[in-house]
Design a protein around this motif. Structure first.
Motif, mmCIF file in Angstrom:
data_model
loop_
_atom_site.group_PDB
_atom_site.id
_atom_site.type_symbol
_atom_site.label_atom_id
_atom_site.label_comp_id
_atom_site.label_asym_id
_atom_site.label_seq_id
_atom_site.Cartn_x
_atom_site.Cartn_y
_atom_site.Cartn_z
ATOM 1 N N ALA A 173 0.828 -1.203 0.000
ATOM 2 C CA ALA A 173 0.000 0.000 0.000
ATOM 3 C C ALA A 173 0.862 1.253 0.000
ATOM 4 O O ALA A 173 0.564 2.240 -0.694
ATOM 5 N N GLY A 174 1.957 1.228 0.754
ATOM 6 C CA GLY A 174 2.848 2.374 0.778
ATOM 7 C C GLY A 174 3.477 2.643 -0.577
ATOM 8 O O GLY A 174 3.618 3.805 -0.986
ATOM 9 N N MET A 175 3.859 1.596 -1.297
ATOM 10 C CA MET A 175 4.425 1.792 -2.630
ATOM 11 C C MET A 175 3.393 2.368 -3.589
ATOM 12 O O MET A 175 3.691 3.263 -4.399
ATOM 13 N N LEU A 176 2.163 1.886 -3.509
ATOM 14 C CA LEU A 176 1.118 2.377 -4.414
ATOM 15 C C LEU A 176 0.817 3.848 -4.164
ATOM 16 O O LEU A 176 0.609 4.616 -5.115
ATOM 17 N N THR A 177 0.800 4.248 -2.903
ATOM 18 C CA THR A 177 0.467 5.643 -2.597
ATOM 19 C C THR A 177 1.673 6.570 -2.714
ATOM 20 O O THR A 177 1.600 7.616 -3.359
ATOM 21 N N ASP A 178 2.813 6.179 -2.141
ATOM 22 C CA ASP A 178 3.982 7.057 -2.132
ATOM 23 C C ASP A 178 4.823 6.928 -3.396
ATOM 24 O O ASP A 178 5.485 7.886 -3.794
ATOM 25 N N ALA A 238 12.408 11.880 -14.003
ATOM 26 C CA ALA A 238 12.243 12.462 -12.672
ATOM 27 C C ALA A 238 11.661 11.445 -11.704
ATOM 28 O O ALA A 238 12.038 11.399 -10.516
ATOM 29 N N TRP A 239 10.755 10.638 -12.188
ATOM 30 C CA TRP A 239 10.127 9.598 -11.367
ATOM 31 C C TRP A 239 11.170 8.576 -10.918
ATOM 32 O O TRP A 239 11.194 8.138 -9.770
ATOM 33 N N ARG A 240 12.035 8.193 -11.861
ATOM 34 C CA ARG A 240 13.101 7.242 -11.524
ATOM 35 C C ARG A 240 13.984 7.805 -10.409
ATOM 36 O O ARG A 240 14.311 7.090 -9.452
ATOM 37 N N ASP A 241 14.363 9.065 -10.542
ATOM 38 C CA ASP A 241 15.183 9.690 -9.503
ATOM 39 C C ASP A 241 14.459 9.681 -8.161
ATOM 40 O O ASP A 241 15.072 9.444 -7.103
ATOM 41 N N GLU A 242 13.170 9.939 -8.202
ATOM 42 C CA GLU A 242 12.382 9.979 -6.967
ATOM 43 C C GLU A 242 12.348 8.605 -6.302
ATOM 44 O O GLU A 242 12.491 8.484 -5.078
ATOM 45 N N LEU A 243 12.184 7.550 -7.109
ATOM 46 C CA LEU A 243 12.162 6.191 -6.564
ATOM 47 C C LEU A 243 13.530 5.815 -5.995
ATOM 48 O O LEU A 243 13.619 5.199 -4.925
ATOM 49 N N LEU A 244 14.591 6.178 -6.700
ATOM 50 C CA LEU A 244 15.923 5.896 -6.195
ATOM 51 C C LEU A 244 16.164 6.598 -4.861
ATOM 52 O O LEU A 244 16.779 6.024 -3.941
ATOM 53 N N ASP A 245 15.675 7.821 -4.733
ATOM 54 C CA ASP A 245 15.818 8.560 -3.480
ATOM 55 C C ASP A 245 15.089 7.864 -2.329
ATOM 56 O O ASP A 245 15.468 8.029 -1.158
ATOM 57 N N LYS A 246 14.056 7.105 -2.654
ATOM 58 C CA LYS A 246 13.301 6.363 -1.641
ATOM 59 C C LYS A 246 13.940 5.013 -1.332
ATOM 60 O O LYS A 246 13.421 4.256 -0.516
ATOM 61 N N GLY A 247 15.043 4.693 -2.034
ATOM 62 C CA GLY A 247 15.723 3.424 -1.792
ATOM 63 C C GLY A 247 15.191 2.265 -2.602
ATOM 64 O O GLY A 247 15.508 1.102 -2.309
ATOM 65 N N VAL A 248 14.387 2.554 -3.629
ATOM 66 C CA VAL A 248 13.817 1.498 -4.474
ATOM 67 C C VAL A 248 14.841 1.109 -5.542
ATOM 68 O O VAL A 248 15.464 1.982 -6.174
ATOM 69 N N GLY A 249 15.026 -0.175 -5.763
ATOM 70 C CA GLY A 249 15.911 -0.653 -6.813
ATOM 71 C C GLY A 249 15.225 -0.568 -8.167
ATOM 72 O O GLY A 249 14.299 -1.339 -8.446
ATOM 73 N N VAL A 250 15.639 0.370 -9.008
ATOM 74 C CA VAL A 250 14.993 0.646 -10.293
ATOM 75 C C VAL A 250 15.989 0.405 -11.424
ATOM 76 O O VAL A 250 17.176 0.749 -11.293
ATOM 77 N N ILE A 262 10.916 1.787 -17.164
ATOM 78 C CA ILE A 262 11.719 1.443 -15.995
ATOM 79 C C ILE A 262 10.961 0.384 -15.213
ATOM 80 O O ILE A 262 9.723 0.328 -15.257
ATOM 81 N N TYR A 263 11.698 -0.469 -14.497
ATOM 82 C CA TYR A 263 11.090 -1.588 -13.783
ATOM 83 C C TYR A 263 11.582 -1.621 -12.340
ATOM 84 O O TYR A 263 12.739 -1.291 -12.057
ATOM 85 N N PHE A 264 10.713 -2.080 -11.453
ATOM 86 C CA PHE A 264 11.062 -2.262 -10.044
ATOM 87 C C PHE A 264 10.012 -3.170 -9.425
ATOM 88 O O PHE A 264 8.930 -3.370 -9.995
ATOM 89 N N ARG A 265 10.310 -3.729 -8.280
ATOM 90 C CA ARG A 265 9.340 -4.593 -7.587
ATOM 91 C C ARG A 265 8.732 -3.852 -6.406
ATOM 92 O O ARG A 265 9.434 -3.176 -5.656
ATOM 93 N N GLU A 266 7.428 -4.000 -6.276
ATOM 94 C CA GLU A 266 6.804 -3.494 -5.065
ATOM 95 C C GLU A 266 7.121 -4.470 -3.944
ATOM 96 O O GLU A 266 7.486 -5.625 -4.207
ATOM 97 N N PRO A 267 7.023 -4.064 -2.681
ATOM 98 C CA PRO A 267 7.496 -4.908 -1.579
ATOM 99 C C PRO A 267 6.818 -6.272 -1.483
ATOM 100 O O PRO A 267 7.411 -7.213 -0.940
ATOM 101 N N GLY A 268 5.597 -6.401 -2.020
ATOM 102 C CA GLY A 268 4.930 -7.691 -1.987
ATOM 103 C C GLY A 268 5.435 -8.672 -3.018
ATOM 104 O O GLY A 268 5.099 -9.858 -2.973
#
Length: 325
Positions: A173-178, A238-250, A262-268
């Motif tokens: 849920a946090g990934m979907l919203t944030d 810009a979105w990719r940079d934002e995800l990287l700043d959140k610690g998401v592997g993109v 761009i691709y990444f996995r949500e925590p689930g």
């Protein structure tokens, strides 16, 4: 404040026999084949794109059909249902049409028993991919693909929603919203709905919480990834940079010819993609001829003869199949 997606771009799944896959999505579901290409990472495999007349974002289901692929297993960590939007009065027509095509369906889930007042019909494609047709009561203004097999008044309008199955909901849920900028809509028992913008068909995702379910196995009959829309390349960067700043592997930005990804996995566990709306599917063939010929990106074109020799023959829309054109 996260960048916000406007909705689903496409869903990519794994199929088995490519001709059987094409026959089902073109003839039974009445979609248009908007691009015949290959998996850029495995050029000996088709990548088939189905959608509306021009392959607009939000209308697309795509497949990597591997003949002889082992069956997948539905479970946590993957998208377990892909729902398509149809007109509110068409569920009965579809139940009859699918039965005549030899497809077993559920009983219609009545709107009175649905928190979103949506009549829903569930079934599987020939490889066991779980699908649903949803009649959204507010209507769906998107233009359908009109064929002799599935007339426009009943035709699929595009994607409605996807369901992600998870063992725990909080991190997803946090990934979907944030991460994607979706808003929480409501909860119905163990199902939580999130929406992009004002919601509606093509802008919805359900999170189904099943703590005791096994993890899924991605293979034939399962979803490989779910893609969300970005309007253009600068927004995506810009979105990719934002995800990287959140610690998401993109991943890096990849050229998929008809969009950038761009691709990444949500925590689930589900693999997600952010895909650009541009440039679209008419960049390498006329709109009226979409999907009729094998199209390759420039870096694979020198290997065309070798690639075509590896691919199984496909009976595609055209002079031999005018009812699909």
């Amino acid at each position: 404040m996260p960048i916000k997606t406007s909705g689903l771009h496409h869903v990519t799944a794994i199929g088995g026999d490519p001709q059987r896959n094409a026959d089902f999505y073109l003839r039974t579901l009445g979609l248009r084949l908007v691009k015949t290409t290959v998996n850029f990472d495995d050029p000996g495999t088709y990548h088939l794109y189905y959608g509306d007349g021009s392959g607009k974002p939000g209308s697309l289901m795509t497949f990597f059909p591997w003949k002889g692929a082992m069956p997948g297993r539905l479970g946590n960590g993957q998208a377990t249902t892909t729902s398509l939007s149809v007109p509110e009065t068409s569920i009965g027509w579809w139940k009859q049409h699918l039965a005549a095509s030899g497809v077993e369906t559920s009983q219609v889930r009545d709107a009175d028993n649905n928190a979103d007042s949506e009549d829903t019909l569930t079934f599987c494609d020939p490889d066991g991919l779980q699908l649903a047709l949803v009649a959204h009561p507010q209507g769906d203004p998107r233009d359908p693909w009109d064929t002799k097999l599935v007339p426009a008044e009943h035709a699929v309008r595009g994607l409605h929603s996807v369901t992600l199955s998870v063992s725990k909901e909080d991190a997803t849920a946090g990934m979907l919203t944030d991460g994607l900028g979706l808003g929480f809509s409501h909860q119905d028992s163990n199902r939580l709905r999130f929406a992009a913008g004002a919601g509606g068909a093509g802008a919805l995702v359900d999170v189904l919480v099943t703590p005791d379910a096994p993890n899924g196995l991605v293979s034939a009959g399962s979803v490989h990834h779910v893609a969300w829309r970005a309007p253009d390349e600068p927004t995506q960067a810009a979105w990719r940079d934002e995800l990287l700043d959140k610690g998401v592997g993109v991943t890096s930005i990849l050229d998929r010819q008809y969009f950038r990804s761009i691709y990444f996995r949500e925590p689930g566990g589900t693999l997600l993609e952010i895909a650009t709306d541009e440039p679209g599917f008419a960049i390498d063939e006329p709109l009226l001829e979409l999907g009729r010929a094998l199209k390759l990106p420039p870096w694979l074109e020198p290997d065309r003869d070798q690639i075509q020799a590896m691919l199984p023959k496909l009976d595609l829309p055209g002079e031999n199949n005018p009812e699909l054109s």
